[in-house]
Design a protein around this motif. Structure first.
Motif, mmCIF file in Angstrom:
data_model
loop_
_atom_site.group_PDB
_atom_site.id
_atom_site.type_symbol
_atom_site.label_atom_id
_atom_site.label_comp_id
_atom_site.label_asym_id
_atom_site.label_seq_id
_atom_site.Cartn_x
_atom_site.Cartn_y
_atom_site.Cartn_z
ATOM 1 N N ALA A 1 0.815 -1.214 0.000
ATOM 2 C CA ALA A 1 0.000 0.000 0.000
ATOM 3 C C ALA A 1 0.848 1.263 0.000
ATOM 4 O O ALA A 1 0.558 2.225 -0.721
ATOM 5 C CB ALA A 1 -0.938 -0.019 1.215
ATOM 6 N N ALA A 2 1.921 1.279 0.799
ATOM 7 C CA ALA A 2 2.749 2.479 0.907
ATOM 8 C C ALA A 2 3.462 2.782 -0.402
ATOM 9 O O ALA A 2 3.474 3.934 -0.869
ATOM 10 C CB ALA A 2 3.765 2.303 2.042
ATOM 11 N N ASN A 3 4.053 1.769 -1.016
ATOM 12 C CA ASN A 3 4.789 1.997 -2.265
ATOM 13 C C ASN A 3 3.851 2.356 -3.410
ATOM 14 O O ASN A 3 4.205 3.150 -4.286
ATOM 15 C CB ASN A 3 5.613 0.764 -2.626
ATOM 16 C CG ASN A 3 6.806 0.578 -1.709
ATOM 17 O OD1 ASN A 3 7.319 1.553 -1.151
ATOM 18 N ND2 ASN A 3 7.250 -0.656 -1.541
ATOM 19 N N LEU A 4 2.651 1.788 -3.398
ATOM 20 C CA LEU A 4 1.673 2.142 -4.416
ATOM 21 C C LEU A 4 1.264 3.605 -4.289
ATOM 22 O O LEU A 4 1.195 4.327 -5.292
ATOM 23 C CB LEU A 4 0.441 1.240 -4.297
ATOM 24 C CG LEU A 4 -0.657 1.495 -5.337
ATOM 25 C CD1 LEU A 4 -0.230 0.968 -6.693
ATOM 26 C CD2 LEU A 4 -1.968 0.850 -4.914
ATOM 27 N N ARG A 5 1.036 4.055 -3.061
ATOM 28 C CA ARG A 5 0.650 5.452 -2.856
ATOM 29 C C ARG A 5 1.774 6.401 -3.262
ATOM 30 O O ARG A 5 1.515 7.470 -3.837
ATOM 31 C CB ARG A 5 0.263 5.679 -1.388
ATOM 32 C CG ARG A 5 -1.119 5.158 -1.030
ATOM 33 C CD ARG A 5 -1.605 5.753 0.273
ATOM 34 N NE ARG A 5 -0.759 5.348 1.395
ATOM 35 C CZ ARG A 5 -0.994 4.285 2.160
ATOM 36 N NH1 ARG A 5 -2.033 3.513 1.915
ATOM 37 N NH2 ARG A 5 -0.191 3.998 3.169
ATOM 38 N N GLU A 6 3.006 6.044 -2.956
ATOM 39 C CA GLU A 6 4.134 6.896 -3.335
ATOM 40 C C GLU A 6 4.220 7.039 -4.853
ATOM 41 O O GLU A 6 4.445 8.137 -5.381
ATOM 42 C CB GLU A 6 5.433 6.321 -2.781
ATOM 43 C CG GLU A 6 5.595 6.485 -1.279
ATOM 44 C CD GLU A 6 6.932 5.971 -0.787
ATOM 45 O OE1 GLU A 6 7.803 5.679 -1.635
ATOM 46 O OE2 GLU A 6 7.109 5.867 0.447
ATOM 47 N N ALA A 7 4.057 5.922 -5.571
ATOM 48 C CA ALA A 7 4.112 5.967 -7.033
ATOM 49 C C ALA A 7 2.953 6.782 -7.579
ATOM 50 O O ALA A 7 3.117 7.590 -8.511
ATOM 51 C CB ALA A 7 4.088 4.547 -7.596
ATOM 52 N N TYR A 8 1.779 6.583 -7.027
ATOM 53 C CA TYR A 8 0.587 7.311 -7.476
ATOM 54 C C TYR A 8 0.767 8.815 -7.267
ATOM 55 O O TYR A 8 0.502 9.626 -8.160
ATOM 56 C CB TYR A 8 -0.629 6.806 -6.709
ATOM 57 C CG TYR A 8 -1.955 7.326 -7.213
ATOM 58 C CD1 TYR A 8 -2.733 6.571 -8.064
ATOM 59 C CD2 TYR A 8 -2.430 8.583 -6.820
ATOM 60 C CE1 TYR A 8 -3.958 7.040 -8.529
ATOM 61 C CE2 TYR A 8 -3.645 9.065 -7.272
ATOM 62 C CZ TYR A 8 -4.409 8.289 -8.136
ATOM 63 O OH TYR A 8 -5.610 8.767 -8.590
#
Length: 297
Positions: free
Chosen positions: A230-237
């Motif tokens: 979840a954290a890495n997805l949000r950072e990329a988004y």
């Protein structure tokens, strides 16, 4: 035994082509979903306008003429083929039905081929350059006017399988599939006068095409080999939604899809489809669509 006549050969070709088309139409290709299909008219195409995404400004005074900076990014067409043979004896002995599955498989291979070269390109995106001279997925894309250039990243390095967020809603997707000559079923079956038939006693059929794949706007995708959570997805988004043009204006990029290989599929489903994560509401639920790409590695 049947006599080989032009009419018999024509009928055989029609049957083989029907099987080919059945196989071709039975494939659900992915390339048009991730790449913009561009018709090519030469041996290679130069996309000098890449890097200049048009945006409107308030018209005060004269028009602000923004010249296109030639990036010199070219995509050269490549030739591909696949060829099969049918022994003359099998045509004489009316065994053509045995070849239906073979030509159907040939059609399937042709329809799947664009996916192969597009994802071959994507799998190399960490090491292959795009229009700005940097690798497509990189940590230091230059953005800004001369004298005030900053480095922007669209990649997070790790030790896992590549996954990426992408905005597939734009006219130009992150990748380009260039088509010079479409996949075409052909034959060499001019009866007893054919040198190949005379020497090998077999008839030749095949498919060929001139196509290529290349990179579009790197701003339309963010790749990662870090853990898909979840954290890495949000950072990329968040990074994608913050991308700007050279004048500092936000491009309005909004990721629409998370593209994953089979290894990351269930991680993606956990992050994007679960109602709760660790007892809390999943704020990433349905943030983007999941696209499983078996050829992504």
């Amino acid at each position: 035994m049947r006599v080989i006549t032009p009419e018999l050969l024509a009928a055989a070709q029609r049957g083989f082509k029907t099987s080919f088309q059945k196989g071709f139409s039975g494939v659900a290709s992915m390339y048009a979903s991730v790449a913009t299909v561009v018709t090519s008219t030469a041996s290679e195409e130069t996309y000098g306008w890449l890097g200049d995404m048009p945006k409107l400004r308030e018209w005060i005074g004269d028009r602000h003429i923004k010249g296109l900076t030639s990036k010199g990014y070219s995509i050269k067409n490549r030739k591909f083929e696949s060829t099969v043979t049918v022994p003359r004896d099998d045509i004489e002995d009316d065994k053509l039905g045995l070849y239906g599955p073979r030509f159907e498989f040939l059609g399937s291979a042709a329809a799947s081929h664009p996916d192969e070269i597009v994802f071959e390109l994507i799998n190399s995106a960490v090491d292959a350059t795009c229009y700005d001279g940097q690798n497509f997925f990189d940590v230091d894309h230059p953005v800004g006017k001369p004298g005030s250039v900053t480095s922007v990243e669209n990649f997070a390095a790790g030790s896992g399988e590549l996954w990426f967020l992408a905005d597939f809603s734009r006219p130009l997707k992150p990748f380009i599939f260039q088509k010079r000559r479409d996949y075409n079923f052909t034959s060499k079956e001019d009866g007893k006068t054919s040198d190949h038939v005379f020497m090998r006693d077999e008839y030749v059929y095949g498919v060929d095409a001139r196509v290529a794949a290349g990179y579009g706007f790197w701003q339309m995708a963010f790749g990662s080999t870090d853990t898909l959570d979840a954290a890495n997805l949000r950072e990329a988004y968040t990074a994608m939604t913050s991308f700007t043009d050279d004048e500092g204006r936000k491009l309005g990029v909004k990721p629409t899809h998370l593209v994953v290989g089979s290894t990351n599929l269930f991680k993606a489903r956990d992050v994007l489809l679960s109602e709760q994560i660790d007892g809390s509401s999943n704020t990433n639920r349905n943030l983007v669509q999941i696209m499983e790409a078996p050829l992504l590695s």
